[in-house]
Design a protein around this motif. Structure first.
Motif, mmCIF file in Angstrom:
data_model
loop_
_atom_site.group_PDB
_atom_site.id
_atom_site.type_symbol
_atom_site.label_atom_id
_atom_site.label_comp_id
_atom_site.label_asym_id
_atom_site.label_seq_id
_atom_site.Cartn_x
_atom_site.Cartn_y
_atom_site.Cartn_z
ATOM 1 N N PRO A 46 -8.368 -6.547 11.232
ATOM 2 C CA PRO A 46 -8.845 -5.225 10.139
ATOM 3 C C PRO A 46 -8.814 -6.772 9.151
ATOM 4 O O PRO A 46 -7.939 -7.429 8.870
ATOM 5 N N LYS A 47 -9.572 -6.148 8.536
ATOM 6 C CA LYS A 47 -9.799 -6.823 6.711
ATOM 7 C C LYS A 47 -9.016 -6.176 5.780
ATOM 8 O O LYS A 47 -9.166 -4.089 5.877
ATOM 9 N N LEU A 48 -7.697 -6.773 5.258
ATOM 10 C CA LEU A 48 -7.540 -6.425 4.458
ATOM 11 C C LEU A 48 -7.900 -5.744 3.363
ATOM 12 O O LEU A 48 -8.573 -6.470 2.484
ATOM 13 N N PRO A 49 -7.165 -4.769 2.600
ATOM 14 C CA PRO A 49 -8.026 -4.143 1.115
ATOM 15 C C PRO A 49 -7.725 -4.766 -0.320
ATOM 16 O O PRO A 49 -6.192 -5.825 0.018
ATOM 17 N N SER A 50 -7.494 -4.864 -0.795
ATOM 18 C CA SER A 50 -6.901 -5.508 -2.184
ATOM 19 C C SER A 50 -6.180 -4.738 -2.494
ATOM 20 O O SER A 50 -5.943 -3.420 -2.471
ATOM 21 N N PHE A 51 -4.993 -5.040 -3.119
ATOM 22 C CA PHE A 51 -3.994 -3.821 -3.920
ATOM 23 C C PHE A 51 -3.180 -4.387 -4.837
ATOM 24 O O PHE A 51 -3.046 -6.572 -5.492
ATOM 25 N N ALA A 52 -3.243 -3.806 -6.044
ATOM 26 C CA ALA A 52 -2.275 -4.196 -6.813
ATOM 27 C C ALA A 52 -0.836 -5.856 -6.810
ATOM 28 O O ALA A 52 0.305 -4.898 -6.051
ATOM 29 N N LEU A 84 1.162 -1.121 -0.012
ATOM 30 C CA LEU A 84 -0.115 -0.446 -0.048
ATOM 31 C C LEU A 84 1.178 1.133 0.378
ATOM 32 O O LEU A 84 0.423 2.483 -0.389
ATOM 33 N N VAL A 85 1.682 1.026 0.914
ATOM 34 C CA VAL A 85 3.235 2.343 0.636
ATOM 35 C C VAL A 85 3.255 2.443 -0.544
ATOM 36 O O VAL A 85 3.423 3.645 -0.810
ATOM 37 N N GLN A 86 3.826 1.046 -1.195
ATOM 38 C CA GLN A 86 4.565 1.278 -2.351
ATOM 39 C C GLN A 86 2.979 2.487 -3.444
ATOM 40 O O GLN A 86 3.524 3.039 -4.671
ATOM 41 N N ALA A 87 2.641 1.976 -3.133
ATOM 42 C CA ALA A 87 1.131 2.342 -4.526
ATOM 43 C C ALA A 87 0.801 3.571 -4.031
ATOM 44 O O ALA A 87 -0.014 3.830 -5.289
ATOM 45 N N GLY A 88 1.437 5.091 -2.944
ATOM 46 C CA GLY A 88 0.629 5.773 -2.499
ATOM 47 C C GLY A 88 -0.933 5.958 -1.420
ATOM 48 O O GLY A 88 -0.633 6.380 -1.330
ATOM 49 N N ARG A 89 -0.789 4.650 -1.292
ATOM 50 C CA ARG A 89 -2.127 4.216 -0.729
ATOM 51 C C ARG A 89 -1.670 4.365 1.319
ATOM 52 O O ARG A 89 -2.097 3.874 1.622
ATOM 53 N N TYR A 90 -1.346 5.500 1.635
ATOM 54 C CA TYR A 90 -0.506 6.035 2.588
ATOM 55 C C TYR A 90 -1.467 5.777 3.799
ATOM 56 O O TYR A 90 -1.341 5.252 4.765
ATOM 57 N N ALA A 91 -3.071 6.451 3.827
ATOM 58 C CA ALA A 91 -4.225 6.051 4.666
ATOM 59 C C ALA A 91 -4.396 4.566 4.910
ATOM 60 O O ALA A 91 -4.725 4.334 5.771
#
Length: 298
Positions: A292-298, A219-226
């Protein structure tokens, strides 16, 4: 050369204090299946200094068997340069993809000695090296000046930055650009380091929570910091268990509670008991109750 989440794995023992190959293979596969990017054998968490050289090579072989095309690194953490070079050579012959090297763990080397020690070990194995800089645990600081001095040797490819000073990540990048792959080595500074430019995480609690660890990194690498920060805040009490004199016992207890492994350690270490055990168990139970439920990411 290296990036991503590369766990420092625990070494598994049988009830009679032999290496437990089957349990190591099971646990290591669990990490790789969760998306980890390699494994590091026989580090501090892996009780490397409590293992013979032969045992460390055996653990490395299991590690490499599981990682396949991804890197399997052997930790070299010896008191003398001679013993470190001997282990480095054995690791190279046994198929290590690289080394994670700790300066002398008994004698606290000065800067000239530290640089000479690291150069000798790198030359002995002729493998890529991740320098493990941990002035808190080992009282030898591989400073940015020393990294610059070592930069002429292309075998030094990465640094596990564990100075406990989050400014150091930025200092290395400002001075040396991307000459080194900078990894964070302090679990409860991981989000801070990754958002400051570290491209990898040598993680500890990942051995029980690999999906959460990989999610934070990706998520950090994707810029999805929040989204990453939300998981990290949940994870923080667990990550604090890595920053302790009892990190091995803490994390093996977590493995026992979360992935049905065991908490056997090699003497003189003994499993946690009393208030420290109660406190660690409470942290794990609270985390599991609010996982937590984990979000999907590429």
């Amino acid at each position: 050369m290296w990036q991503g989440v590369i766990p420092a794995v625990t070494t598994k023992f049988t009830a009679d204090d032999k290496l437990d190959y089957n349990e190591m293979e099971r646990c290591f596969k669990f990490l790789m299946d969760a998306g980890c990017d390699g494994l590091i054998a026989c580090g501090s968490l892996g009780e490397g200094p409590f293992l013979s050289h032969d045992e460390r090579i055996e653990v490395l072989k299991v590690t490499k068997q599981v990682t396949g095309a991804k890197p399997a690194l052997l930790t070299v953490a010896e008191a003398s340069t001679r013993e470190a070079c001997a282990l480095a050579e054995k690791g190279a012959k046994a198929g290590a993809d690289g080394l994670m090297v700790v300066p002398s763990t008994i004698y606290h080397t000065n800067p000239k000695e530290t640089v000479a020690n690291l150069r000798a070990i790198a030359a002995a194995a002729d493998l890529p090296v991740m320098i493990y800089s941990n002035r808190i645990a080992y009282r030898v600081d591989v400073t940015t000046d020393m990294l610059e001095e070592l930069a002429d040797d292309k075998r030094f490819v990465a640094v596990k930055e564990s100075s406990d000073d989050i400014r150091r990540t930025t200092e290395i990048i400002n001075r040396l650009g991307r000459r080194y792959d900078v990894f964070t080595g302090v679990d409860n500074l991981a989000f801070e380091a990754l958002t400051a430019g570290a491209i990898g995480w040598v993680a500890g609690l990942v051995v029980a929570f690999p999906h959460e660890t990989v999610a934070i990194y990706r998520l950090v690498q994707a810029g999805r910091y929040a989204e990453a920060l939300e998981i990290y805040r949940w994870f923080r009490p667990l990550l604090d268990l890595d920053v302790s004199s009892y990190l091995v016992q803490n994390i093996k207890l977590v493995e026992a509670m979360v992935i049905d492994s065991n908490e056997r350690v090699r003497l003189p270490r003994m499993p946690l008991e009393g208030e420290p055990r109660t406190r660690a168990e409470a942290v794990v139970k609270a985390a599991l109750a609010n996982r937590p439920k984990l979000p999907s990411f590429a």
